[in-house]
Write a protein that holds these residues in place. Structure first.
Motif, PDB file in Angstrom:
ATOM      1  N   ASN A 175       0.826  -1.202   0.000  1.00  0.00           N
ATOM      2  CA  ASN A 175       0.000   0.000   0.000  1.00  0.00           C
ATOM      3  C   ASN A 175       0.860   1.252   0.000  1.00  0.00           C
ATOM      4  O   ASN A 175       1.782   1.380   0.813  1.00  0.00           O
ATOM      5  N   VAL A 176       0.571   2.175  -0.920  1.00  0.00           N
ATOM      6  CA  VAL A 176       1.234   3.480  -0.925  1.00  0.00           C
ATOM      7  C   VAL A 176       0.434   4.373   0.020  1.00  0.00           C
ATOM      8  O   VAL A 176      -0.687   4.769  -0.273  1.00  0.00           O
ATOM      9  N   VAL A 177       1.016   4.683   1.177  1.00  0.00           N
ATOM     10  CA  VAL A 177       0.272   5.449   2.184  1.00  0.00           C
ATOM     11  C   VAL A 177       0.483   6.953   2.045  1.00  0.00           C
ATOM     12  O   VAL A 177      -0.311   7.747   2.552  1.00  0.00           O
ATOM     13  N   ALA A 178       1.554   7.351   1.351  1.00  0.00           N
ATOM     14  CA  ALA A 178       1.793   8.783   1.147  1.00  0.00           C
ATOM     15  C   ALA A 178       2.810   8.985   0.030  1.00  0.00           C
ATOM     16  O   ALA A 178       3.612   8.093  -0.267  1.00  0.00           O
ATOM     17  N   ILE A 179       2.745  10.166  -0.581  1.00  0.00           N
ATOM     18  CA  ILE A 179       3.730  10.550  -1.594  1.00  0.00           C
ATOM     19  C   ILE A 179       4.248  11.939  -1.219  1.00  0.00           C
ATOM     20  O   ILE A 179       3.474  12.869  -1.013  1.00  0.00           O
ATOM     21  N   LYS A 180       5.580  12.056  -1.109  1.00  0.00           N
ATOM     22  CA  LYS A 180       6.203  13.354  -0.840  1.00  0.00           C
ATOM     23  C   LYS A 180       6.589  13.980  -2.172  1.00  0.00           C
ATOM     24  O   LYS A 180       7.299  13.358  -2.973  1.00  0.00           O
ATOM     25  N   GLN A 181       6.126  15.195  -2.399  1.00  0.00           N
ATOM     26  CA  GLN A 181       6.503  15.943  -3.605  1.00  0.00           C
ATOM     27  C   GLN A 181       7.084  17.269  -3.147  1.00  0.00           C
ATOM     28  O   GLN A 181       6.345  18.190  -2.802  1.00  0.00           O
ATOM     29  N   GLY A 182       8.410  17.321  -3.114  1.00  0.00           N
ATOM     30  CA  GLY A 182       9.061  18.510  -2.564  1.00  0.00           C
ATOM     31  C   GLY A 182       8.778  18.603  -1.077  1.00  0.00           C
ATOM     32  O   GLY A 182       8.979  17.654  -0.334  1.00  0.00           O
ATOM     33  N   GLN A 184       5.737  19.125   0.114  1.00  0.00           N
ATOM     34  CA  GLN A 184       4.352  18.716   0.349  1.00  0.00           C
ATOM     35  C   GLN A 184       4.239  17.201   0.489  1.00  0.00           C
ATOM     36  O   GLN A 184       4.955  16.445  -0.178  1.00  0.00           O
ATOM     37  N   ILE A 185       3.346  16.770   1.371  1.00  0.00           N
ATOM     38  CA  ILE A 185       3.090  15.338   1.549  1.00  0.00           C
ATOM     39  C   ILE A 185       1.633  15.054   1.218  1.00  0.00           C
ATOM     40  O   ILE A 185       0.725  15.642   1.805  1.00  0.00           O
ATOM     41  N   ASN A 186       1.433  14.186   0.259  1.00  0.00           N
ATOM     42  CA  ASN A 186       0.088  13.792  -0.156  1.00  0.00           C
ATOM     43  C   ASN A 186      -0.254  12.473   0.545  1.00  0.00           C
ATOM     44  O   ASN A 186       0.224  11.414   0.165  1.00  0.00           O
ATOM     45  N   VAL A 187      -1.068  12.564   1.599  1.00  0.00           N
ATOM     46  CA  VAL A 187      -1.452  11.374   2.342  1.00  0.00           C
ATOM     47  C   VAL A 187      -2.641  10.711   1.646  1.00  0.00           C
ATOM     48  O   VAL A 187      -3.560  11.385   1.190  1.00  0.00           O
ATOM     49  N   SER A 188      -2.611   9.389   1.543  1.00  0.00           N
ATOM     50  CA  SER A 188      -3.650   8.613   0.840  1.00  0.00           C
ATOM     51  C   SER A 188      -3.850   9.139  -0.583  1.00  0.00           C
ATOM     52  O   SER A 188      -4.905   9.674  -0.933  1.00  0.00           O
ATOM     53  N   PRO A 189      -2.814   9.036  -1.424  1.00  0.00           N
ATOM     54  CA  PRO A 189      -2.902   9.540  -2.799  1.00  0.00           C
ATOM     55  C   PRO A 189      -4.021   8.871  -3.591  1.00  0.00           C
ATOM     56  O   PRO A 189      -4.315   7.693  -3.398  1.00  0.00           O
ATOM     57  N   GLY A 190      -4.622   9.659  -4.486  1.00  0.00           N
ATOM     58  CA  GLY A 190      -5.717   9.153  -5.311  1.00  0.00           C
ATOM     59  C   GLY A 190      -5.211   8.400  -6.523  1.00  0.00           C
ATOM     60  O   GLY A 190      -4.033   8.501  -6.895  1.00  0.00           O
ATOM     61  N   VAL A 194      -0.216  11.495 -10.449  1.00  0.00           N
ATOM     62  CA  VAL A 194       0.907  11.079 -11.296  1.00  0.00           C
ATOM     63  C   VAL A 194       2.223  11.268 -10.546  1.00  0.00           C
ATOM     64  O   VAL A 194       2.405  12.229  -9.797  1.00  0.00           O
ATOM     65  N   LEU A 195       3.147  10.330 -10.738  1.00  0.00           N
ATOM     66  CA  LEU A 195       4.461  10.406 -10.091  1.00  0.00           C
ATOM     67  C   LEU A 195       5.461  11.125 -10.978  1.00  0.00           C
ATOM     68  O   LEU A 195       5.510  10.901 -12.193  1.00  0.00           O
ATOM     69  N   TYR A 196       6.249  11.992 -10.361  1.00  0.00           N
ATOM     70  CA  TYR A 196       7.254  12.757 -11.081  1.00  0.00           C
ATOM     71  C   TYR A 196       8.649  12.420 -10.551  1.00  0.00           C
ATOM     72  O   TYR A 196       8.789  11.862  -9.457  1.00  0.00           O
ATOM     73  N   GLU A 197       9.663  12.763 -11.311  1.00  0.00           N
ATOM     74  CA  GLU A 197      11.038  12.516 -10.890  1.00  0.00           C
ATOM     75  C   GLU A 197      11.299  13.237  -9.570  1.00  0.00           C
ATOM     76  O   GLU A 197      10.946  14.398  -9.413  1.00  0.00           O
ATOM     77  N   GLY A 198      11.886  12.535  -8.625  1.00  0.00           N
ATOM     78  CA  GLY A 198      12.165  13.137  -7.321  1.00  0.00           C
ATOM     79  C   GLY A 198      11.088  12.873  -6.287  1.00  0.00           C
ATOM     80  O   GLY A 198      11.298  13.122  -5.095  1.00  0.00           O
ATOM     81  N   ASP A 199       9.923  12.375  -6.715  1.00  0.00           N
ATOM     82  CA  ASP A 199       8.862  12.045  -5.759  1.00  0.00           C
ATOM     83  C   ASP A 199       9.312  10.900  -4.857  1.00  0.00           C
ATOM     84  O   ASP A 199      10.059   9.998  -5.286  1.00  0.00           O
ATOM     85  N   ILE A 200       8.854  10.929  -3.621  1.00  0.00           N
ATOM     86  CA  ILE A 200       9.195   9.885  -2.654  1.00  0.00           C
ATOM     87  C   ILE A 200       7.915   9.202  -2.187  1.00  0.00           C
ATOM     88  O   ILE A 200       6.958   9.862  -1.774  1.00  0.00           O
ATOM     89  N   LEU A 201       7.899   7.871  -2.257  1.00  0.00           N
ATOM     90  CA  LEU A 201       6.733   7.093  -1.851  1.00  0.00           C
ATOM     91  C   LEU A 201       6.975   6.450  -0.492  1.00  0.00           C
ATOM     92  O   LEU A 201       8.066   5.940  -0.232  1.00  0.00           O
ATOM     93  N   ILE A 202       5.954   6.465   0.347  1.00  0.00           N
ATOM     94  CA  ILE A 202       5.975   5.732   1.616  1.00  0.00           C
ATOM     95  C   ILE A 202       5.097   4.509   1.400  1.00  0.00           C
ATOM     96  O   ILE A 202       3.891   4.630   1.177  1.00  0.00           O
TER      97      ILE A 202
END
Length: 221
Positions: A175-182, A184-190, A194-202
């Motif tokens: 399960n991807v529980v969050a995505i860090k973009q710079g 900002q942290i997107n909790v429970s991504p929809g 879309v994932l971009y270069e440098g994005d971090i997945l939890i």
């Protein structure tokens, strides 16, 4: 009110916990039977004392009963670790965290009342092993014997794709529980994110599933 902690054993592991708790503004009672180590923490912990933690009377005199959480970080002396834990349990300490030397030591600690048992060397070994497999694996934390949480940088196979396209849950059981973009942290991504270069997945899941996820999506060729 500040929470009160006691750290018994001021080696590398106990010392680092003592420093971090103190840095966070917690009240910390640092205990060791080595005078040099105690002196080292006199200006770091709230109180640093020389004491034998296997002596119940000494612990009582220090007011250990009033401590919220005691961390037993005794080094190689398994007997002292076990006896200290027994005494703390008998004294009714609410929360006891103990460093284990091996699996057998852990079994004993669990039976005698430790709330949490940690394996810093083993856990650090796992984290380092995963980090050297790929630069994209940033951190790895064991949640239980067979489940972990991993922090990974989006690999080449992920960049430009949406969460639903990758379908990590269906394909790998994670399960991807969050995505860090710079910052900002997107909790429970929809699903359309879309994932971009440098994005971090939890990502959280069973170790075997995380391993497959890492091999197929995280590790770049």
């Amino acid at each position: 009110m500040k929470r009160e902690f006691a750290v018994i054993g001021l080696g590398r592991f106990g010392g680092s916990i003592c420093q971090e708790l103190s840095r966070e503004g917690m009240e910390v009672l640092a205990i060791d039977n080595d005078e040099d180590k105690v002196n080292e923490f006199k200006n770091i912990a709230s109180h640093a004392v020389i004491a034998d933690s296997t002596d119940e009377a000494s612990l009582k005199e220090l007011g250990i009963k009033n401590i919220d959480h005691v961390i037993v970080a005794i080094g190689d002396n398994i007997q002292a670790s076990i006896l200290t834990t027994v005494i703390l349990t008998d004294l009714g300490i609410k929360k006891i965290t103990v460093k284990a030397q091996n699996d057998y030591h852990e079994k004993i600690l669990n039976r005698i009342g430790a709330n949490t048992v940690v394996h810093p060397e083993r856990d650090m070994g796992k984290r380092i092993a995963h980090s050297i497999i790929s630069n994209n694996i940033l951190d790895y934390l064991e949640l239980s014997d067979d489940h972990s949480i991993v922090e990974v940088k989006a690999g080449k196979r992920m960049v430009g794709k949406s969460v639903v396209e990758l379908d990590i849950r269906a394909n790998y059981g994670c399960n991807v529980v969050a995505i860090k973009q710079g910052k900002q942290i997107n909790v429970s991504p929809g699903p359309t994110d879309v994932l971009y270069e440098g994005d971090i997945l939890i990502v959280v899941g069973a170790d075997k599933d995380i391993s497959r996820f890492e091999k197929h999506l995280v590790i770049d060729d």
